[in-house]
Design a protein around this motif. Structure first.
Motif, PDB file in Angstrom:
ATOM      1  N   ARG A  69      29.218 128.520  15.725  1.00 43.19           N
ATOM      2  CA  ARG A  69      28.157 127.535  15.977  1.00 43.19           C
ATOM      3  C   ARG A  69      28.156 127.201  17.463  1.00 43.19           C
ATOM      4  NH1 ARG A  69      32.562 124.961  14.033  1.00 43.19           N
ATOM      5  NH2 ARG A  69      33.176 123.032  15.038  1.00 43.19           N
ATOM      6  N   HIS A  70      26.976 126.972  18.019  1.00 44.20           N
ATOM      7  CA  HIS A  70      26.877 126.701  19.452  1.00 44.20           C
ATOM      8  C   HIS A  70      25.449 126.347  19.835  1.00 44.20           C
ATOM      9  CE1 HIS A  70      25.674 130.930  19.009  1.00 44.20           C
ATOM     10  NE2 HIS A  70      24.844 130.670  20.012  1.00 44.20           N
ATOM     11  N   PRO A  71      25.286 125.648  20.949  1.00 47.96           N
ATOM     12  CA  PRO A  71      23.970 125.554  21.580  1.00 47.96           C
ATOM     13  C   PRO A  71      23.880 126.650  22.641  1.00 47.96           C
ATOM     14  CG  PRO A  71      25.424 123.984  22.595  1.00 47.96           C
ATOM     15  CD  PRO A  71      26.226 124.708  21.525  1.00 47.96           C
ATOM     16  N   CYS A  72      22.688 127.128  22.904  1.00 45.33           N
ATOM     17  CA  CYS A  72      22.461 128.094  23.979  1.00 45.33           C
ATOM     18  C   CYS A  72      21.435 127.476  24.920  1.00 45.33           C
ATOM     19  CB  CYS A  72      21.946 129.418  23.412  1.00 45.33           C
ATOM     20  SG  CYS A  72      21.618 130.648  24.697  1.00 45.33           S
ATOM     21  N   PHE A  73      21.842 127.220  26.144  1.00 48.98           N
ATOM     22  CA  PHE A  73      20.980 126.536  27.099  1.00 48.98           C
ATOM     23  C   PHE A  73      20.206 127.514  27.968  1.00 48.98           C
ATOM     24  CE2 PHE A  73      24.608 123.667  26.357  1.00 48.98           C
ATOM     25  CZ  PHE A  73      23.913 122.572  25.857  1.00 48.98           C
ATOM     26  N   LYS A  74      19.047 127.071  28.435  1.00 52.26           N
ATOM     27  CA  LYS A  74      18.291 127.810  29.442  1.00 52.26           C
ATOM     28  C   LYS A  74      18.837 127.391  30.798  1.00 52.26           C
ATOM     29  CE  LYS A  74      14.034 127.918  26.747  1.00 52.26           C
ATOM     30  NZ  LYS A  74      12.616 127.522  26.706  1.00 52.26           N
ATOM     31  N   ILE A  75      19.026 128.367  31.681  1.00 51.27           N
ATOM     32  CA  ILE A  75      19.592 128.135  33.007  1.00 51.27           C
ATOM     33  C   ILE A  75      18.578 128.591  34.045  1.00 51.27           C
ATOM     34  CG2 ILE A  75      21.539 128.644  34.555  1.00 51.27           C
ATOM     35  CD1 ILE A  75      22.391 127.191  31.997  1.00 51.27           C
ATOM     36  N   GLY A  76      18.484 127.859  35.157  1.00 50.27           N
ATOM     37  CA  GLY A  76      17.465 128.113  36.167  1.00 50.27           C
ATOM     38  C   GLY A  76      17.557 129.436  36.894  1.00 50.27           C
ATOM     39  N   SER A  77      18.773 129.926  37.150  1.00 46.71           N
ATOM     40  CA  SER A  77      18.916 131.159  37.920  1.00 46.71           C
ATOM     41  C   SER A  77      20.274 131.796  37.623  1.00 46.71           C
ATOM     42  CB  SER A  77      18.819 130.869  39.430  1.00 46.71           C
ATOM     43  OG  SER A  77      19.962 130.137  39.855  1.00 46.71           O
ATOM     44  N   LEU A  78      20.445 133.026  38.067  1.00 43.09           N
ATOM     45  CA  LEU A  78      21.722 133.714  37.904  1.00 43.09           C
ATOM     46  C   LEU A  78      22.823 132.955  38.652  1.00 43.09           C
ATOM     47  CD1 LEU A  78      23.463 136.036  36.907  1.00 43.09           C
ATOM     48  CD2 LEU A  78      22.696 137.369  38.891  1.00 43.09           C
ATOM     49  N   GLN A  79      22.505 132.442  39.832  1.00 48.12           N
ATOM     50  CA  GLN A  79      23.493 131.687  40.594  1.00 48.12           C
ATOM     51  C   GLN A  79      23.899 130.409  39.843  1.00 48.12           C
ATOM     52  OE1 GLN A  79      20.563 132.870  41.916  1.00 48.12           O
ATOM     53  NE2 GLN A  79      21.480 134.596  43.017  1.00 48.12           N
ATOM     54  N   ASP A  80      22.937 129.737  39.222  1.00 46.69           N
ATOM     55  CA  ASP A  80      23.245 128.552  38.424  1.00 46.69           C
ATOM     56  C   ASP A  80      24.140 128.916  37.244  1.00 46.69           C
ATOM     57  OD1 ASP A  80      21.727 126.933  40.082  1.00 46.69           O
ATOM     58  OD2 ASP A  80      20.015 126.808  38.706  1.00 46.69           O
ATOM     59  N   LEU A  81      23.841 130.046  36.599  1.00 48.64           N
ATOM     60  CA  LEU A  81      24.649 130.499  35.472  1.00 48.64           C
ATOM     61  C   LEU A  81      26.082 130.772  35.912  1.00 48.64           C
ATOM     62  CD1 LEU A  81      25.033 131.464  32.556  1.00 48.64           C
ATOM     63  CD2 LEU A  81      24.177 133.706  33.294  1.00 48.64           C
ATOM     64  N   GLN A  82      26.249 131.456  37.029  1.00 46.32           N
ATOM     65  CA  GLN A  82      27.586 131.773  37.521  1.00 46.32           C
ATOM     66  C   GLN A  82      28.359 130.509  37.901  1.00 46.32           C
ATOM     67  OE1 GLN A  82      26.237 134.553  40.507  1.00 46.32           O
ATOM     68  NE2 GLN A  82      26.732 136.326  39.205  1.00 46.32           N
ATOM     69  N   ALA A  83      27.679 129.550  38.524  1.00 44.07           N
ATOM     70  CA  ALA A  83      28.333 128.287  38.888  1.00 44.07           C
ATOM     71  C   ALA A  83      28.732 127.510  37.640  1.00 44.07           C
ATOM     72  CB  ALA A  83      27.412 127.455  39.778  1.00 44.07           C
ATOM     73  N   LEU A  84      27.860 127.478  36.640  1.00 46.68           N
ATOM     74  CA  LEU A  84      28.170 126.769  35.403  1.00 46.68           C
ATOM     75  C   LEU A  84      29.315 127.449  34.660  1.00 46.68           C
ATOM     76  CD1 LEU A  84      27.476 124.447  33.521  1.00 46.68           C
ATOM     77  CD2 LEU A  84      25.758 125.932  32.450  1.00 46.68           C
ATOM     78  N   GLN A  85      29.324 128.775  34.619  1.00 45.17           N
ATOM     79  CA  GLN A  85      30.409 129.501  33.969  1.00 45.17           C
ATOM     80  C   GLN A  85      31.744 129.172  34.644  1.00 45.17           C
ATOM     81  OE1 GLN A  85      30.334 133.815  34.186  1.00 45.17           O
ATOM     82  NE2 GLN A  85      31.496 133.973  32.286  1.00 45.17           N
ATOM     83  N   LYS A  86      31.761 129.068  35.968  1.00 42.17           N
ATOM     84  CA  LYS A  86      32.996 128.718  36.677  1.00 42.17           C
ATOM     85  C   LYS A  86      33.430 127.301  36.337  1.00 42.17           C
ATOM     86  CE  LYS A  86      35.251 128.533  41.176  1.00 42.17           C
ATOM     87  NZ  LYS A  86      36.243 127.670  40.622  1.00 42.17           N
ATOM     88  N   ARG A  87      32.498 126.356  36.267  1.00 40.76           N
ATOM     89  CA  ARG A  87      32.851 124.970  35.920  1.00 40.76           C
ATOM     90  C   ARG A  87      33.437 124.899  34.517  1.00 40.76           C
ATOM     91  NH1 ARG A  87      27.560 121.725  37.040  1.00 40.76           N
ATOM     92  NH2 ARG A  87      28.638 120.260  35.675  1.00 40.76           N
ATOM     93  N   ILE A  88      32.836 125.648  33.581  1.00 35.70           N
ATOM     94  CA  ILE A  88      33.347 125.658  32.203  1.00 35.70           C
ATOM     95  C   ILE A  88      34.736 126.281  32.165  1.00 35.70           C
ATOM     96  CG2 ILE A  88      32.998 126.662  29.901  1.00 35.70           C
ATOM     97  CD1 ILE A  88      29.938 126.358  30.481  1.00 35.70           C
ATOM     98  N   TRP A  89      34.929 127.391  32.873  1.00 33.85           N
ATOM     99  CA  TRP A  89      36.240 128.058  32.900  1.00 33.85           C
ATOM    100  C   TRP A  89      37.293 127.119  33.509  1.00 33.85           C
ATOM    101  CZ3 TRP A  89      39.026 131.618  30.786  1.00 33.85           C
ATOM    102  CH2 TRP A  89      40.214 132.029  31.398  1.00 33.85           C
ATOM    103  N   ASP A  90      36.951 126.471  34.619  1.00 34.51           N
ATOM    104  CA  ASP A  90      37.893 125.557  35.265  1.00 34.51           C
ATOM    105  C   ASP A  90      38.292 124.428  34.317  1.00 34.51           C
ATOM    106  OD1 ASP A  90      37.771 127.124  37.548  1.00 34.51           O
ATOM    107  OD2 ASP A  90      36.465 125.733  38.647  1.00 34.51           O
TER     108      ASP A  90
END
Length: 120
Positions: A69-90
């Motif tokens: 189960r999960h939500p899937c969000f829309k992200i503004g750009s590839l750079q935003d996706l990469q930054a968000l992925q890093k924040r989640i990983w951290d």
């Protein structure tokens, strides 16, 4: 970074996909949309409105910590996706009661793509 919701994946017990079609399709009036060929009979997708781009996904599973189960969000750009992925990983690495139980390490294989393409 997050611009909207693409879909929310909800879980139902194995063998109850017909019930999901009855409730989400008939009762709520959501329109089903085709799913990938390899997933037919295992998942269902329902569009919210005509052009919102938002969906409810139904899959078999139990609501335990390892569930899909999960939500899937829309992200503004590839750079935003990469930054968000890093924040989640951290946050995953730091731990704590609000930390994600699992997360994809930036630069490594994306588990969401693996599940979608290979069925788990």
């Amino acid at each position: 970074m997050i611009t909207g919701i693409h879909h929310v994946n909800l879980l139902v017990p194995e063998g109850t996909l017909d019930d999901a079609f009855a409730f989400y399709g008939e009762t709520l009036g959501l329109h089903s949309t085709p799913v990938p060929q390899l997933q037919r009979g295992r998942i269902a997708w329902f569009n919210i409105g005509e052009a919102s781009g938002q969906q409810i996904h139904i899959a078999f599973g139990q609501n335990d910590p390892g569930a899909s189960r999960h939500p899937c969000f829309k992200i503004g750009s590839l750079q935003d996706l990469q930054a968000l992925q890093k924040r989640i990983w951290d946050h995953h690495q730091r731990g704590g009661s609000a930390a994600p139980m699992a997360a994809d390490q930036p630069g490594e294989q994306n588990s969401g793509v693996h599940i979608f393409l290979f069925g788990g």
